[in-house]
Design an enzyme around this catalytic site. Structure first.
Site, PDB file in Angstrom:
ATOM      1  N   SER A 140      -4.650   4.305   2.086  1.00 53.29           N
ATOM      2  CA  SER A 140      -3.954   3.739   1.249  1.00 53.29           C
ATOM      3  C   SER A 140      -2.572   2.587   1.814  1.00 53.29           C
ATOM      4  O   SER A 140      -3.257   1.243   1.496  1.00 53.29           O
ATOM      5  CB  SER A 140      -2.286   4.855   1.068  1.00 53.29           C
ATOM      6  OG  SER A 140      -1.721   4.391  -0.019  1.00 53.29           O
ATOM      7  N   ASP A 294      -7.694   7.746  -8.218  1.00 55.68           N
ATOM      8  CA  ASP A 294      -6.106   7.083  -8.560  1.00 55.68           C
ATOM      9  C   ASP A 294      -6.148   6.524  -9.608  1.00 55.68           C
ATOM     10  O   ASP A 294      -6.136   5.527  -9.981  1.00 55.68           O
ATOM     11  CB  ASP A 294      -6.584   6.084  -7.214  1.00 55.68           C
ATOM     12  CG  ASP A 294      -5.753   5.358  -6.456  1.00 55.68           C
ATOM     13  OD1 ASP A 294      -4.809   5.271  -6.656  1.00 55.68           O
ATOM     14  OD2 ASP A 294      -5.767   5.987  -4.983  1.00 55.68           O
ATOM     15  N   HIS A 323      -4.484   9.711  -5.940  1.00 52.57           N
ATOM     16  CA  HIS A 323      -4.124   9.281  -4.974  1.00 52.57           C
ATOM     17  C   HIS A 323      -4.082  10.258  -3.354  1.00 52.57           C
ATOM     18  O   HIS A 323      -4.176   9.681  -2.523  1.00 52.57           O
ATOM     19  CB  HIS A 323      -3.203   8.367  -4.707  1.00 52.57           C
ATOM     20  CG  HIS A 323      -3.001   6.896  -3.558  1.00 52.57           C
ATOM     21  ND1 HIS A 323      -3.810   5.814  -3.737  1.00 52.57           N
ATOM     22  CD2 HIS A 323      -2.099   7.265  -2.670  1.00 52.57           C
ATOM     23  CE1 HIS A 323      -3.669   5.537  -2.384  1.00 52.57           C
ATOM     24  NE2 HIS A 323      -2.264   6.319  -2.470  1.00 52.57           N
TER      25      HIS A 323
END
Lengths: 350, 350
Positions: A140, A294, A323
């Site tokens: 991320s 995601d 995610h």
């Protein structure tokens, strides 16, 4: 400065502090006596060529990567010197709530991904005299920093694995992050960043958590009621018993500092906006590792960037958690994929 | 009652009002002299077998379906008597802002999809003596009502086409809708539902619009910068010039009434929670029409339901606009798909 008991070694494991001195920021402003909190596993070898660097994600700290590391794993502290550096503003490194004037609370300056990477570079070179990194890997916002590392220091980074993140943040991600920020700043208790305790911003942090619930997982996670992956038993427990208390313990200004930074992650700032040129600079062998479910770093966005990177491959990770697959709730089903790709990457001669 | 100039025939086209009298609601409470606003195209034939019913979506009114209707189109007013009935609480039919005491503003009762469908049934039978519907078709909450119609009145509904919606709302949709509601109710100007003007809730409505921007479209819409599909020239114009003013003109309590209803759409309420049994009751020939890029009514959720419907087919619509594909911004690229499927459905003997 205010007290926040969430940011302790009890919660985040042992970490060291290193001051990089007065740190000038790309957007102007300066953090006096800027502190980086970092955790290490394993030992630096004599050749100083066994370094794995891991930058942290939004709201996460060094402890979040603990389940990624272990003997016989890809990230093996028996073989590697693994260093996790907490991003500026994450609550452990210099952050709004733990900084003295003139950069306390609402006065904390805007920090960019590039600032973090320059700060980390200073730590690695000053403190450890490291000149080569075997692997930079992160999820991320950790992926954003991984890209920044590979473009900014192409000779230093030998391998790189951005997981669930992009080199240049998208418009969609920008507006998503804005809703996360507005959930906090709309709380009168936030008070322009000058609250006395995160408890005064509990409503805003709750709304922030609720938006994460929508975008952080996947529709299939909810359909299959996979609460047990987060060690809870129901939707209600997942939202009210896990996500909300998690974010309500955090510092609101820390989340806003990281969110502002996330919105503007963009390696093409180094090449006057030319993303192809920026990604073309990368010399590292790179595995681009998006998560298939995601909702905001979708595979196709990551694949479009991967195609611009010379020595790269697309390695898609499956996770029903979307995610939040990064959290590792799926255990071996997730980590076996990560380890398989990272083992292959680490065994690739460069 | 308060004034809101958005809800006028100037903005929403010509419509008629019909009172269904004092209308008892499934969750308790009653709307005295409940009014349904409806628009019609074409004429009812003598056999009264040329009826197409269209229920409205969240925040939408009859005018939203205008681009779906036309000569030589599937929904052809030369052939069919097309009636669009505005859902209760949408600002044109009986709604918080336009109702007198004791159901004005914050006192407006909770309304369910099933209430709408019963109310619409009353309108069609009382006012027009209609006993057969050739097609029920609607998008989003209009799809929820389409499913409710097909399950509740299986002998009356000959064909049905739910577009971008589900028969039983999902947990993910529920929490998404909660964030839309919290964006409004967190505004101090909302004042528990007792404001004097929607302008007092402008901040909340803006945040509401911003969350729609994240979930209503698709990541690819933003990546390809398809602003022109909404007749604007930039991201900023799309958010600040189109979406925000659109929702800021609407009544906050109307949006909350519709959102509460959306969250609880569930045909299995008629069968003690047994979705398979409920969908098994459907006698209509049905085309289930999800949009491929929809972020909250994804194809796989719609397909799972379609498989439980006896005489049904899955017809996936492509739209880069995701859920907002319903708005029709893509013009012929979108409407040609809709017309092709609806033409085929309407020409299927039942």
């Amino acid at each position: 400065m205010i007290q926040n008991d969430y940011y302790t070694e009890e919660n985040h494991g042992t970490y060291e502090m290193h001051s990089i001195g007065d740190f000038e920021l790309e957007d102007g402003g300066m953090i006096p006596n800027c502190q980086l909190a970092y955790a290490t596993y394993g030992a630096l070898n004599d050749a100083k060529d066994n370094v794995i660097l891991i930058p942290t994600w939004f709201s996460g700290t060094n402890i979040a990567y603990d389940p990624y590391i272990g003997e016989e794993r890809a990230l093996d502290p028996e073989k590697y010197f693994i260093i996790i550096i907490n991003q500026i503003g994450n609550g452990l490194s210099s952050s709004p709530h733990n900084s003295p004037t003139p950069v306390d609370m609402a006065n904390f300056p805007n920090v960019r991904i590039s600032d973090d990477v320059r700060a980390q570079h200073q730590l690695l070179t000053e403190k450890f005299s490291i000149e080569e990194i075997a692997l930079v890997v992160g999820g991320s916002m950790g992926a954003q920093q991984t890209y920044e590392w590979a473009v900014r220091y192409p000779d230093m980074v030998k391998r790189a694995a951005p997981i669930a993140g992009t080199a240049k943040n998208t418009d969609h991600d920008f507006i998503f992050t804005s809703t996360l920020m507005e959930a906090i700043t709309s709380d009168p208790g936030w008070n322009g960043g000058n609250y006395q305790s995160c408890e005064e911003v509990a409503d805003g942090l709750k709304r922030h958590a609720n938006i994460w619930a929508v975008m952080g997982l996947s529709t299939e996670f909810y359909k299959q009621k996979k609460w047990d992956l987060f060690e809870v038993n129901s939707l209600d427990e997942f939202i009210n018993g896990f996500l909300q208390p998690l974010f309500q313990a955090m510092d609101p200004n820390a989340l806003l500092t990281m969110a502002w930074k996330w919105q503007r992650g963009d390696v093409s700032r180094m090449t006057n906006g030319n993303l192809e040129e920026a990604l073309g600079r990368i010399k590292a062998k790179m595995f681009v590792m998006p998560i298939d479910e995601d909702m905001f770093f979708p595979v196709r966005d990551c694949e479009a960037e991967q195609k611009l990177i010379p020595n790269s491959e697309l390695r898609v990770i499956h996770s029903i958690c979307g995610h939040f697959g990064l959290f590792g709730g799926e255990g071996a089903d997730y980590f076996n994929q990560i380890d398989r790709h990272l083992n292959e990457l680490l065994s690739t001669p460069v």
